[in-house]
Design an enzyme around this catalytic site. Structure first.
Site, PDB file in Angstrom:
ATOM      1  N   GLY A 289       0.832  -1.210   0.000  1.00 53.70           N
ATOM      2  CA  GLY A 289       0.000   0.000   0.000  1.00 53.70           C
ATOM      3  C   GLY A 289       0.855   1.243   0.000  1.00 53.70           C
ATOM      4  O   GLY A 289       2.058   1.181  -0.277  1.00 53.70           O
ATOM      5  N   ASN A 290       0.249   2.371   0.274  1.00 54.96           N
ATOM      6  CA  ASN A 290       1.013   3.603   0.417  1.00 54.96           C
ATOM      7  C   ASN A 290       0.359   4.473   1.482  1.00 54.96           C
ATOM      8  O   ASN A 290      -0.661   4.102   2.043  1.00 54.96           O
ATOM      9  CB  ASN A 290       1.136   4.322  -0.941  1.00 54.96           C
ATOM     10  CG  ASN A 290      -0.216   4.720  -1.479  1.00 54.96           C
ATOM     11  OD1 ASN A 290      -0.906   5.544  -0.897  1.00 54.96           O
ATOM     12  ND2 ASN A 290      -0.618   4.108  -2.596  1.00 54.96           N
ATOM     13  N   ARG A 291       0.975   5.625   1.757  1.00 54.42           N
ATOM     14  CA  ARG A 291       0.545   6.390   2.933  1.00 54.42           C
ATOM     15  C   ARG A 291      -0.561   7.405   2.656  1.00 54.42           C
ATOM     16  O   ARG A 291      -0.847   8.255   3.492  1.00 54.42           O
ATOM     17  CB  ARG A 291       1.749   7.130   3.502  1.00 54.42           C
ATOM     18  CG  ARG A 291       2.749   6.171   4.054  1.00 54.42           C
ATOM     19  CD  ARG A 291       3.942   6.889   4.604  1.00 54.42           C
ATOM     20  NE  ARG A 291       4.998   5.928   4.840  1.00 54.42           N
ATOM     21  CZ  ARG A 291       6.183   6.232   5.298  1.00 54.42           C
ATOM     22  NH1 ARG A 291       6.482   7.493   5.548  1.00 54.42           N
ATOM     23  NH2 ARG A 291       7.078   5.302   5.490  1.00 54.42           N
TER      24      ARG A 291
END
Ligand code: C5P
Length: 429
Positions: free
Chosen positions: A240-242
């Site tokens: 995922g990412n932030r």
């Protein structure tokens, strides 16, 4: 009833509630509508095609071809003023959501250009299952109208949500649709049978705050993507990412306040839109975000793509938790679809497309390249290196990059950045 002279296709799938199709056909015919019935094979176990043929005064179609001749589903799809799938079983919902075209109902549904209403019926646990709910959300996102299930006694002996809406309520919803085509469904494509007669629709758009904000997006439909995407490695791990989705959610709220009808395709996040009228389509993966966005794009006047879409996903998702072993673990990643590029490819003359870019170097040059390769009208460029900007922050400092020029903005709350973006979009629309 505003059903006189209307051409209605009724799709009946295999649930115990299929017997209620007889009441629906009789009610439609009595109200002056012309009715053609499609049935799945399973539906014929619950009610005879002869009954529905007799009541509708038309032949009933039970398959795309009958061994000798082919039933023209495209012609039927174009003939109808409305299509109603009632009862819609979990299987039929799944097939419609995924375009699994192995029966006459799905074939006609995929060809239909008219409004489509679907009235599910199933046992309470089947209805509550995330897979069913996901299919319902997808179908709503594609612009179909859910006629919500009722609560009460079910064929299994259990009691709860999952009953087919009452035939008279279904007829009323169709009639209301023809009386005022915009009014039958709320902003989220849901019509609540339980609300019939009260003059209410569930999740109706809130009254525009005309005294507070200009209604300069009234009559416009805007698609917004926001948040991260999660690409599953196994049942417990993902890439995922932030991104928190804060920027896209601020855009969705602000556009709704300015009168737009907003579809927000939102990746996994703990944040949510505050404006009630926003039609939120929750998604997890880039492919889900892609499917929902492509389905909504042809209805939109503009799209603002604020999502941080994963460029890659694991080639396969393990069905069991991946066990640790000695030595390194190699993951093979494959490219995800580029939603922005695909919408840009398909962009009509009246549509506007806005993208975001986060570049660590040669920001403007790279943004311009994306602008032309993805057919964007402008790019909101933010730099990841500056204090108070980018993922997780409530503020941002952006530049708007077009083919011709670059406009600089100061560091400000994302809610105000949303206003700047919508101001620029209004100019373009
Ligand atoms: O190419 P890049 O990822 O920098 O492009 C950023 C823009 O494209 C953003 O608006 C983002 O939401 C959109 N995008 C997309 N689908 C992808 C990758 C990016 O819509 N797979």
């Amino acid at each position: 009833m505003s059903l006189a002279g209307k051409k209605i296709i009724l799709g009946v799938s295999g649930s115990i509630a299929a017997y209620k199709a007889a009441l629906i056909v009789r009610g439609l015919v009595k109200a002056g509508a012309e009715v053609k019935v499609l049935m799945t094979r399973a539906a014929t176990d619950f009610i005879s095609p002869l009954t529905l043929a007799t009541l509708s005064k038309n032949d009933v179609t039970t398959s795309v071809h009958d061994g000798e001749s082919w039933n023209n589903h495209v012609e039927l799809g174009l003939w109808a003023d409305a299509m109603l799938i009632s009862p819609a079983t979990a299987t039929t919902l799944g097939k419609m959501a995924s375009a699994i075209c192995d029966n006459a109902i799905v074939a006609v549904y995929l060809s239909a250009r008219c409004p489509v209403f679907f009235a599910p019926a199933m046992d309470l646990d089947m209805w509550a299952h995330p897979a069913t709910q996901r299919n319902v959300e997808l179908l709503k996102a594609y612009g179909n109208h859910l006629i919500d299930v009722g609560d009460g006694e079910l064929a299994s002996g259990l009691s709860g949500a999952g009953r087919l809406a009452e035939p008279e309520d279904i007829l009323q919803i169709l009639s209301d649709h023809f009386a005022d085509p915009g009014a039958a469904a709320g902003a989220d494509g849901r019509v609540g049978a339980q609300e019939i007669g009260k003059g209410l629709s569930v999740n109706a758009e809130p009254a525009p705050q005309t005294d507070q904000l200009p209604q300069d997006l009234a009559g416009k439909r805007i698609l917004i993507t926001a948040g991260p995407t999660y690409e599953d490695l196994d049942p417990v791990r993902y890439l995922g990412n932030r991104s928190t989705g804060r920027m896209g959610i601020a855009l969705a709220d602000a556009a709704t306040q300015r009168g737009a009808r907003v579809d927000l395709v939102l990746g996994p996040t703990t944040l949510s839109a505050t404006e009630e009228g926003v039609n939120v389509i929750p998604v997890r993966t880039a492919r889900e975000m892609h499917a929902a966005s492509v389905a909504l794009w042809h209805k939109a006047d503009a799209a603002v793509l604020a999502a941080a879409v994963a460029d890659y996903r694991p080639r396969s998702t393990a069905t069991q938790k991946i066990k640790k072993k000695d030595g390194p673990l190699r993951l093979e990643l494959v490219r995800n679809p580029d939603i922005a590029a695909e919408l840009g490819e398909d962009k009509k003359a009246h549509q506007r497309l806005v993208g975001f870019a986060l570049e660590t170097d040669n920001g403007i040059e790279n943004a311009r390249r994306k602008l032309s390769s993805k057919h964007l009208d402008f790019i909101v460029l933010n730099s990841p290196s500056e204090e108070g900007t980018g993922f997780g922050h409530t503020t941002n400092r952006v530049q708007f990059v077009t083919k011709e020029d670059v406009q600089d903005f100061e560091l400000k709350p994302k809610t105000e950045v949303a206003t700047d973006i919508l101001n620029a979009l209004v100019e373009l629309l």
